[in-house]
Design an enzyme around this catalytic site. Structure first.
Site, mmCIF file in Angstrom:
data_model
loop_
_atom_site.group_PDB
_atom_site.id
_atom_site.type_symbol
_atom_site.label_atom_id
_atom_site.label_comp_id
_atom_site.label_asym_id
_atom_site.label_seq_id
_atom_site.Cartn_x
_atom_site.Cartn_y
_atom_site.Cartn_z
ATOM 1 N N ARG A 31 68.243 16.194 48.908
ATOM 2 C CA ARG A 31 68.217 15.297 47.752
ATOM 3 C C ARG A 31 68.123 16.095 46.452
ATOM 4 O O ARG A 31 67.489 17.146 46.402
ATOM 5 C CB ARG A 31 67.077 14.284 47.882
ATOM 6 C CG ARG A 31 65.724 14.797 47.535
ATOM 7 C CD ARG A 31 64.635 13.900 48.097
ATOM 8 N NE ARG A 31 63.395 14.639 48.036
ATOM 9 C CZ ARG A 31 62.370 14.308 47.241
ATOM 10 N NH1 ARG A 31 62.411 13.215 46.529
ATOM 11 N NH2 ARG A 31 61.296 15.052 47.207
ATOM 12 N N CYS A 52 40.320 40.556 30.395
ATOM 13 C CA CYS A 52 40.137 40.004 31.752
ATOM 14 C C CYS A 52 38.698 40.193 32.206
ATOM 15 O O CYS A 52 38.184 41.309 32.221
ATOM 16 C CB CYS A 52 41.095 40.703 32.715
ATOM 17 S SG CYS A 52 40.693 40.415 34.455
ATOM 18 N N CYS A 55 38.383 42.745 35.324
ATOM 19 C CA CYS A 55 38.712 44.168 35.258
ATOM 20 C C CYS A 55 37.435 45.025 35.190
ATOM 21 O O CYS A 55 36.413 44.574 34.664
ATOM 22 C CB CYS A 55 39.600 44.460 34.041
ATOM 23 S SG CYS A 55 41.364 44.163 34.339
ATOM 24 N N ASP A 78 29.833 32.782 38.715
ATOM 25 C CA ASP A 78 28.988 32.314 37.614
ATOM 26 C C ASP A 78 28.984 30.785 37.497
ATOM 27 O O ASP A 78 28.111 30.212 36.860
ATOM 28 C CB ASP A 78 29.454 32.940 36.294
ATOM 29 C CG ASP A 78 29.406 34.476 36.352
ATOM 30 O OD1 ASP A 78 28.448 35.009 36.941
ATOM 31 O OD2 ASP A 78 30.322 35.127 35.827
ATOM 32 N N HIS A 116 44.663 45.420 37.501
ATOM 33 C CA HIS A 116 44.900 44.039 37.077
ATOM 34 C C HIS A 116 46.257 43.513 37.577
ATOM 35 O O HIS A 116 46.452 42.303 37.739
ATOM 36 C CB HIS A 116 44.857 43.991 35.542
ATOM 37 C CG HIS A 116 44.939 42.620 34.941
ATOM 38 N ND1 HIS A 116 43.885 41.732 34.978
ATOM 39 C CD2 HIS A 116 45.939 41.983 34.296
ATOM 40 C CE1 HIS A 116 44.238 40.607 34.373
ATOM 41 N NE2 HIS A 116 45.476 40.724 33.948
ATOM 42 N N GLY A 162 45.750 26.558 40.844
ATOM 43 C CA GLY A 162 44.460 26.439 40.158
ATOM 44 C C GLY A 162 43.786 27.766 39.890
ATOM 45 O O GLY A 162 42.607 27.807 39.551
ATOM 46 N N CYS A 163 44.518 28.852 40.063
ATOM 47 C CA CYS A 163 43.939 30.169 39.812
ATOM 48 C C CYS A 163 44.064 30.469 38.326
ATOM 49 O O CYS A 163 45.143 30.342 37.750
ATOM 50 C CB CYS A 163 44.670 31.211 40.644
ATOM 51 S SG CYS A 163 44.036 32.862 40.376
ATOM 52 N N SER A 164 42.940 30.848 37.708
ATOM 53 C CA SER A 164 42.953 30.970 36.260
ATOM 54 C C SER A 164 43.067 32.417 35.798
ATOM 55 O O SER A 164 43.078 32.693 34.613
ATOM 56 C CB SER A 164 41.695 30.326 35.679
ATOM 57 O OG SER A 164 40.553 30.781 36.364
ATOM 58 N N HIS A 169 42.236 38.565 43.266
ATOM 59 C CA HIS A 169 40.887 38.260 43.757
ATOM 60 C C HIS A 169 40.901 37.055 44.679
ATOM 61 O O HIS A 169 41.806 36.234 44.636
ATOM 62 C CB HIS A 169 39.938 37.990 42.583
ATOM 63 C CG HIS A 169 40.196 36.674 41.890
ATOM 64 N ND1 HIS A 169 41.274 36.465 41.052
ATOM 65 C CD2 HIS A 169 39.518 35.493 41.922
ATOM 66 C CE1 HIS A 169 41.239 35.221 40.586
ATOM 67 N NE2 HIS A 169 40.191 34.606 41.102
ATOM 68 N N GLN A 171 37.885 34.362 46.984
ATOM 69 C CA GLN A 171 36.544 33.806 46.861
ATOM 70 C C GLN A 171 35.917 33.651 48.235
ATOM 71 O O GLN A 171 36.615 33.643 49.252
ATOM 72 C CB GLN A 171 36.589 32.434 46.195
ATOM 73 C CG GLN A 171 37.170 32.426 44.800
ATOM 74 C CD GLN A 171 36.952 31.063 44.121
ATOM 75 O OE1 GLN A 171 35.844 30.544 44.082
ATOM 76 N NE2 GLN A 171 38.007 30.502 43.587
ATOM 77 N N HIS A 284 39.930 31.076 59.126
ATOM 78 C CA HIS A 284 39.102 30.221 59.978
ATOM 79 C C HIS A 284 38.620 31.047 61.161
ATOM 80 O O HIS A 284 39.422 31.651 61.869
ATOM 81 C CB HIS A 284 39.883 28.987 60.444
ATOM 82 C CG HIS A 284 39.866 27.870 59.447
ATOM 83 N ND1 HIS A 284 40.602 26.717 59.583
ATOM 84 C CD2 HIS A 284 39.169 27.718 58.287
ATOM 85 C CE1 HIS A 284 40.367 25.910 58.543
ATOM 86 N NE2 HIS A 284 39.507 26.504 57.745
ATOM 87 N N HIS A 301 45.190 30.836 57.507
ATOM 88 C CA HIS A 301 46.201 29.867 57.069
ATOM 89 C C HIS A 301 46.768 30.273 55.719
ATOM 90 O O HIS A 301 46.009 30.695 54.831
ATOM 91 C CB HIS A 301 45.576 28.476 56.883
ATOM 92 C CG HIS A 301 45.123 27.817 58.141
ATOM 93 N ND1 HIS A 301 45.989 27.221 59.025
ATOM 94 C CD2 HIS A 301 43.882 27.634 58.657
ATOM 95 C CE1 HIS A 301 45.297 26.684 60.035
ATOM 96 N NE2 HIS A 301 44.021 26.929 59.835
ATOM 97 N N TYR A 319 52.914 8.837 49.344
ATOM 98 C CA TYR A 319 52.965 8.597 50.783
ATOM 99 C C TYR A 319 52.060 9.565 51.534
ATOM 100 O O TYR A 319 51.369 9.185 52.476
ATOM 101 C CB TYR A 319 54.406 8.702 51.314
ATOM 102 C CG TYR A 319 54.437 8.479 52.807
ATOM 103 C CD1 TYR A 319 54.383 7.191 53.335
ATOM 104 C CD2 TYR A 319 54.430 9.553 53.701
ATOM 105 C CE1 TYR A 319 54.343 6.970 54.710
ATOM 106 C CE2 TYR A 319 54.383 9.348 55.067
ATOM 107 C CZ TYR A 319 54.347 8.057 55.569
ATOM 108 O OH TYR A 319 54.292 7.859 56.921
ATOM 109 N N GLN A 326 54.132 14.921 54.767
ATOM 110 C CA GLN A 326 55.563 14.792 55.067
ATOM 111 C C GLN A 326 56.234 16.072 54.615
ATOM 112 O O GLN A 326 55.910 16.618 53.569
ATOM 113 C CB GLN A 326 56.102 13.571 54.298
ATOM 114 C CG GLN A 326 57.547 13.213 54.570
ATOM 115 C CD GLN A 326 58.509 13.928 53.624
ATOM 116 O OE1 GLN A 326 58.128 14.434 52.592
ATOM 117 N NE2 GLN A 326 59.775 13.988 54.000
#
Ligand SMILES: O=P(O)(O)O[C@H]1O[C@H](CO)[C@@H](O)[C@H](O)[C@H]1O
Ligand SMILES: O=P(O)(O)O[C@H]1O[C@H](CO)[C@@H](O)[C@H](O)[C@H]1O
Lengths: 351, 351
Positions: A31, A52, A55, A78, A116, A162-164, A169, A171, A284, A301, A319, A326
């Site tokens: 599509r 950073c 660093c 933090d 970096h 969502g990595c800023s 690095h 977590q 895991h 994973h 959905y 899906q």
């Protein structure tokens, strides 16, 4: 009426690790796409970025200075999602609907390298082995704390995940309870082990190696494959061939083999769309609740969001949130594409 | 050691609808954000867009012309995730790991209005009642098809939710199996009903109305609330007060009350960050498998991604994918914020 063709016809597949189905629509990648494009940074990163907070030598949000670290470096987050404080709590069993309980935990950040600008695929095997040693140490140290029963090692890579901060690095969130996904997995692993006296993943890896068409990389000790029930377009799992239940039980050879497959898989990922490939990944393995867990089998994973290009991702939305996950191409097709990609990082060819 | 304070201390909450826990970190919204910002379109949309494949009279991807529709308009999705073809299939029961089965289904697109620029909160109640009638008709028509056992009505709104066209529209995916999330919900609803001879949500709504602090809107027939176990920052549910198990069983008064609460909730959403608020929403109700389902209780989920502003969303990534969903403000705080927002759409004030 026609005969079922798994490569062509819409179908559902079953994930025995978490007991859930996924909808597969092989034809749907065709599509046209008129939706949101992700922005990708093509900016060359400096080896050291004075702004950073990860660093070496720089100042963090809490005012502390990072040491002049030379390999990996670990510190407490933090802005942790959990705290270590012990909380007095009496469970109110009358509450059918308002069930809550305090959770104790520790969050740490693991810098993979002082550089970096280096990501996993661009590091030397020895450097990745060093990260693995750091994970082993953290798993042991955190796991030994009395109130810690589970240690979740993970990485969010790329701003779309969502990595800023692009500084390489990961977590670690360690906590007193087994998180939902881990508990579901453990239930399935335990049922299988109790019945067969073998781990589910030991038999699964064998079945996959025999089938062949979802294997991406195989070395002496590990297999990287697109699981039969993968939901993300290029989702993979790295599974140890031996039924080893935690990272601290690796032999020296296994550590090296794991470092190699990590480098190769992430190199293929980067080569797929000639971009620093975003994903969330995580390990895991056995909980640290003091019990023996023969049912657990080490695996990692990789959940990468991209679907068509460096800028078009798969949206797990309406959905998928209300119904079920899906996917638009088959796992076999994704595995074939990844398998055929070079092990040599595209950036090293350009230079 | 201190006493547990649900408004301050990290804790887990239990979702009895799908039997899963969520991690709540009340203090964590305070962390600074340096990550990805979403782009929002501030462009004024025209009432009619000649390039939009959903506007009346325009040509779709398959070459067909939309009629000059005047209220809502339904058509088959040109790139459906499922097909109607009957497939011959013999289950291979030896396959522990490679379990798959063909899935039959129908996907439809529901245009909410001929107007390209109108979203739910900006429509008249009568127009929304008309959308509800369309949902009722589709639920009936699709549900009556022999191979359709479940009808999933949903909407993806906003490019951040994978929506590729701002023309107001939703989708319906109808299929032969119960999707994973629906099956999980049904299992919980059934257990509760069999034990109590009342629906779980009937008792839940009563408990929430008594508690009060998670209620966003209440009218004669519906409640909009932030569930105790919400995972998204401003997640809500609209629940009917009466234990009605499907949209086709609404009284005329209930239809009007549902239209009103839909308009009010989506208006509050838009007013939260003065933006056309993105979300995925969808209705959970009785399957269409021909069985009586007294355990089902009509409800609609809203899963909006935004956290801090029109451009900063919550990322459900590493820990959330590997461990469990995690939220940064309490549901009570979110409900309070939504409750206090005006029912008058911010755009109508500007004009
Ligand atoms: O069908 P659409 O609107 O093109 O596609 C959108 O909604 C679908 C159903 O939630 C998702 O599978 C797609 O990833 C999303 O982009
Ligand atoms: O802790 P970080 O990197 O700031 O935050 C990131 O990872 C966390 C763990 O997956 C998520 O909860 C956040 O939504 C995400 O932005």
């Amino acid at each position: 009426m026609k005969n079922f063709d798994i490569n062509e016809d819409p179908h559902r597949r079953f994930n025995p690790l978490i007991n859930e189905w996924v909808l597969v629509s092989p034809h749907r990648a065709k599509r046209p796409w008129q939706g949101q494009n992700e922005t990708i940074s093509t900016e060359e990163l400096p080896k050291y970025d004075p702004t950073c907070y990860l660093c070496p030598g720089n100042v963090r949000a809490n005012g502390m200075n990072n040491p002049q670290y030379e390999s990996s470096f670990v510190f407490e987050n933090d802005f942790a999602a959990m705290k270590q404080d012990e909380i007095i709590f009496e469970e109110d069993i009358k509450h059918t609907f308002f069930k809550a309980k305090p959770e104790q935990g520790i969050s740490r950040v693991v810098c993979f390298s002082p550089r970096h600008d280096l990501t996993l695929p661009e590091m030397e095997i020895a450097d990745i082995e060093n990260i693995i040693r750091t994970w082993q140490k953290e798993y042991t140290d955190l796991g030994n704390i009395k109130f810690i029963n589970h240690v979740q090692i993970f990485e969010n890579k790329g701003s779309v995940m969502g990595c800023s901060n692009p500084h390489p690095h990961g977590q670690i969130w360690a906590q007193s309870s087994l998180p939902t996904q881990v508990e579901k997995t453990q239930n399935s692993l335990k049922l299988y082990y109790d019945k067969n006296q073998k781990t589910l993943l030991e038999d699964y890896v064998k079945a996959e190696l025999k089938a062949g068409d979802r294997i991406v990389i195989e070395n002496d000790h590990f297999v990287a494959l697109v699981p039969f029930w993968a939901i993300w377009p290029y989702e993979t799992m790295i599974i140890s061939k031996r039924a080893v239940n935690k990272i601290t039980n690796f032999t020296a050879d296994e550590s090296t083999a794991f470092a190699k497959i990590l480098k190769e898989l992430t190199t293929k990922y980067d080569n797929l769309f000639n971009t620093s490939f975003p994903y969330s990944s995580g390990i895991h393995q056995s909980p640290t609740d003091g019990l023996i867990h023969p049912e657990w089998h080490f695996h990692m994973h990789f959940y990468p969001p991209l679907l068509r290009s460096a800028t078009v991702k798969k949206f797990m939305v309406g959905y998928e949130m209300l119904g079920e996950s899906q996917r638009d191409i088959t796992p076999e097709k994704s595995a074939e594409i990844l398998r055929q990609l070079s092990d040599v990082h595209y950036k090293s060819l350009v230079k």
